[in-house]
Design a protein around this motif. Structure first.
Motif, PDB file in Angstrom:
ATOM      1  N   THR A 166      -3.950  -2.726  11.966  1.00 30.21           N
ATOM      2  CA  THR A 166      -4.287  -3.569  13.120  1.00 30.21           C
ATOM      3  C   THR A 166      -3.193  -4.599  13.382  1.00 30.21           C
ATOM      4  O   THR A 166      -2.787  -4.823  14.532  1.00 30.21           O
ATOM      5  CB  THR A 166      -5.631  -4.275  12.892  1.00 30.21           C
ATOM      6  N   GLU A 167      -2.691  -5.220  12.331  1.00 29.10           N
ATOM      7  CA  GLU A 167      -1.589  -6.174  12.495  1.00 29.10           C
ATOM      8  C   GLU A 167      -0.360  -5.482  13.069  1.00 29.10           C
ATOM      9  O   GLU A 167       0.336  -6.030  13.939  1.00 29.10           O
ATOM     10  CB  GLU A 167      -1.253  -6.811  11.146  1.00 29.10           C
ATOM     11  N   GLN A 176      -6.936   0.931  16.933  1.00 33.78           N
ATOM     12  CA  GLN A 176      -6.822  -0.105  15.903  1.00 33.78           C
ATOM     13  C   GLN A 176      -6.698  -1.511  16.507  1.00 33.78           C
ATOM     14  O   GLN A 176      -6.809  -2.500  15.788  1.00 33.78           O
ATOM     15  CB  GLN A 176      -5.597   0.174  15.022  1.00 33.78           C
ATOM     16  N   GLN A 219       1.235   2.647  10.761  1.00 28.68           N
ATOM     17  CA  GLN A 219       0.735   2.587   9.393  1.00 28.68           C
ATOM     18  C   GLN A 219       1.497   1.541   8.576  1.00 28.68           C
ATOM     19  O   GLN A 219       2.664   1.255   8.843  1.00 28.68           O
ATOM     20  CB  GLN A 219       0.874   3.950   8.722  1.00 28.68           C
ATOM     21  N   VAL A 220       0.804   0.972   7.598  1.00 28.62           N
ATOM     22  CA  VAL A 220       1.467   0.053   6.672  1.00 28.62           C
ATOM     23  C   VAL A 220       2.241   0.916   5.671  1.00 28.62           C
ATOM     24  O   VAL A 220       1.659   1.504   4.764  1.00 28.62           O
ATOM     25  CB  VAL A 220       0.448  -0.848   5.949  1.00 28.62           C
ATOM     26  N   HIS A 262       3.169  -7.414   7.226  1.00 30.41           N
ATOM     27  CA  HIS A 262       1.856  -7.031   7.737  1.00 30.41           C
ATOM     28  C   HIS A 262       1.116  -6.205   6.690  1.00 30.41           C
ATOM     29  O   HIS A 262       1.722  -5.382   5.991  1.00 30.41           O
ATOM     30  CB  HIS A 262       1.986  -6.231   9.034  1.00 30.41           C
ATOM     31  N   LYS A 263      -0.187  -6.399   6.592  1.00 31.52           N
ATOM     32  CA  LYS A 263      -0.990  -5.764   5.548  1.00 31.52           C
ATOM     33  C   LYS A 263      -1.953  -4.705   6.069  1.00 31.52           C
ATOM     34  O   LYS A 263      -2.531  -3.955   5.289  1.00 31.52           O
ATOM     35  CB  LYS A 263      -1.796  -6.829   4.781  1.00 31.52           C
ATOM     36  N   THR A 264      -2.148  -4.634   7.382  1.00 29.48           N
ATOM     37  CA  THR A 264      -3.110  -3.678   7.941  1.00 29.48           C
ATOM     38  C   THR A 264      -2.510  -2.999   9.166  1.00 29.48           C
ATOM     39  O   THR A 264      -1.629  -3.559   9.844  1.00 29.48           O
ATOM     40  CB  THR A 264      -4.414  -4.382   8.365  1.00 29.48           C
ATOM     41  N   THR A 269       5.757  -2.750   9.803  1.00 27.80           N
ATOM     42  CA  THR A 269       5.301  -3.330   8.542  1.00 27.80           C
ATOM     43  C   THR A 269       6.127  -4.546   8.149  1.00 27.80           C
ATOM     44  O   THR A 269       5.594  -5.545   7.649  1.00 27.80           O
ATOM     45  CB  THR A 269       5.354  -2.278   7.411  1.00 27.80           C
ATOM     46  N   ARG A 308       0.831  -1.185   0.000  1.00 28.79           N
ATOM     47  CA  ARG A 308       0.000   0.000   0.000  1.00 28.79           C
ATOM     48  C   ARG A 308       0.878   1.253   0.000  1.00 28.79           C
ATOM     49  O   ARG A 308       1.901   1.314   0.669  1.00 28.79           O
ATOM     50  CB  ARG A 308      -0.860  -0.032   1.275  1.00 28.79           C
TER      51      ARG A 308
END
Length: 450
Positions: A320-321, A443, A203-204, A316-318, A284, A3
């Motif tokens: 939250t992760e 989050q 943030q990602v 990690h993609k979100t 990330t 992203r």
């Protein structure tokens, strides 16, 4: 695909290609200094012709820097009016200072005019490119650009001395700093959620955005650190302009107040942004290596980490992760080494203060010794919470400023890197007392907040 929410494709294209105008501008700076050096060697004086040439080269640098975005995006018809406008504004500044400055109130000096000129320049370029919030962009980006680039590229005193490595680096990074901050300001005022992106540590963050954001924030932060140090030295020695350590030395109280507020504000913005970018990228790629985080704050070593982290694959993609990883990661053992290393350095500083005979007053030596001893003791309690970290940073700043003030007039001034000690707060807090802000904590899944 990772992203990339921080820059648009157009903005990334401009920033990634800023090395091209950087080389052009650096070459122009070298040619300008070679010409002046030739004039001085042949005629033992630079003369008015060399002053004009230097002014034209500086105008050319700014024109190239501001007109690069349309050129990079193949919108050549927009580049010419931007370049022409920048040159006109620069020449207008020179005329204004030469012809009208003597009639202005004493509270307005060339430094104040330089700050205003930088903001107007950024605002006018934003207006030409049809940005919706051009005045806000001009003020926000213009102030940061002014205080991070006004060395060899200031329209103030003309630099008629030998070229130096700091001048070369300033020239090379000029387009990147100009458009980096203008794009951040543009996105900030155009998107209400953009502030959250910049303030977040979870943030990602893609390798592509990290590759642009980290050098922008870290470079600007260290420029401000050395800029503030140079300003203090200039005040202590009474030198100004290119004869001193800072372009921003002023005799006007209003200008000095503006400079102080802006340097502290820009330092806080860039230091916070550096911390958030480094931490977001580490989350990330699921990295918990405290040494690699430390290297983000060390010049030259941070280049290696920047290259490594830019090419790491996102795990990690979100957000939250990232948030879950942030609060569940195991604390790095680096803090044991930091406590020991900090204690050893402080012990050396205490010994130096005890042995130092440069200061004429025993009271000053005793005060410095007391501060450094308190700093030494504080290191052993760093893992006790945020208050201890703040105490350590305050003691470090107080010691650095006291030694600098005590050395004033001795002819052997130390470099007052007080802001560098404050920068250590942003590192230490993530090692010894990490915590998420309210927005980032939101989050987390309920299982972690119950």
């Amino acid at each position: 695909m990772e992203r990339t929410p921080y820059f648009s494709a157009r903005q990334r294209l401009t920033l990634k290609s800023c090395w091209i105008p950087g080389i052009i501008i650096a070459t122009a700076g070298i040619l300008s200094c070679l010409f002046i050096h030739f004039k001085m060697e042949c005629f033992n004086s630079a003369g008015q012709q060399a002053v004009y040439v230097s002014a034209l080269f500086t105008a050319f640098k700014w024109a190239v820097a501001f007109s690069w975005a349309p050129i990079a995006n193949k919108e050549y018809k927009k580049a010419l009016p931007i370049a022409a406008t920048v040159v006109i504004l620069y020449l207008s500044y020179i005329y204004f200072v030469d012809s009208i400055y003597s009639h202005l109130p004493s509270c307005i000096d060339t430094t104040f005019i330089l700050v205003v000129w930088s903001c107007v320049q950024a605002a006018v370029v934003s207006f030409i490119t049809r940005k919706q919030h051009f005045w806000q962009i001009g003020v926000a980006a213009g102030l940061i650009i002014c205080y991070t680039t006004a060395t060899s590229n200031s329209p103030g005193p003309v630099h008629l001395y030998a070229f130096s490595l700091p001048d070369l680096l300033t020239d090379f990074f000029l387009p990147f700093l100009v458009y980096g901050w203008m794009y951040l300001a543009e996105n900030f005022f155009s998107d209400k959620s953009y502030q959250y992106l910049l303030n977040s540590k979870i943030q990602v963050l893609s390798g592509e955005d990290y590759r642009l954001l980290y050098p922008l924030s870290a470079l600007s932060c260290w420029i401000i650190i050395f800029q503030s140090a140079g300003l203090l030295r200039s005040h202590a020695t009474g030198s100004s302009g290119y004869d001193g350590d800072s372009t921003f030395l002023s005799q006007a109280l209003v200008t000095n107040a503006i400079t102080f507020i802006m340097e502290v504000s820009i330092f806080y913005i860039t230091a916070s942004l550096t911390r958030n970018i480094a931490m977001s990228r580490m989350m990330t790629i699921a990295s918990n290596n405290g040494w690699l985080y430390l290297f983000h704050y060390l010049p030259l070593l941070n280049i290696i980490i920047w290259i490594i982290f830019s090419n790491q694959r996102a795990l990690h993609k979100t957000p939250t992760e990232n948030a879950v990883f942030y609060i569940t990661r195991q604390h790095s053992s680096i803090y044991n080494y930091l406590i020991g290393l900090g204690a050893l350095v402080s012990l050396g500083e205490v010994y130096n203060a005890y042995q130092h005979t440069r200061y004429h007053y025993a009271g000053v030596n005793g005060f410095i010794f007391l501060i450094l001893f308190a700093k030494l003791v504080t290191y052993f309690f760093l893992d006790k919470g945020k208050t201890v970290i703040i105490t350590l940073v305050v003691l470090s700043c107080l010691a650095a400023l006291t030694m600098f003030i005590a050395a004033t007039g001795s002819g052997n001034l130390p470099t007052p890197l007080s802001m560098a000690t404050v920068l250590s707060y942003f590192f230490l807090i993530e090692i010894f007392s990490p915590e998420l802000g309210k927005t980032d904590a939101a989050q987390l899944p309920e299982i972690y907040t119950a």
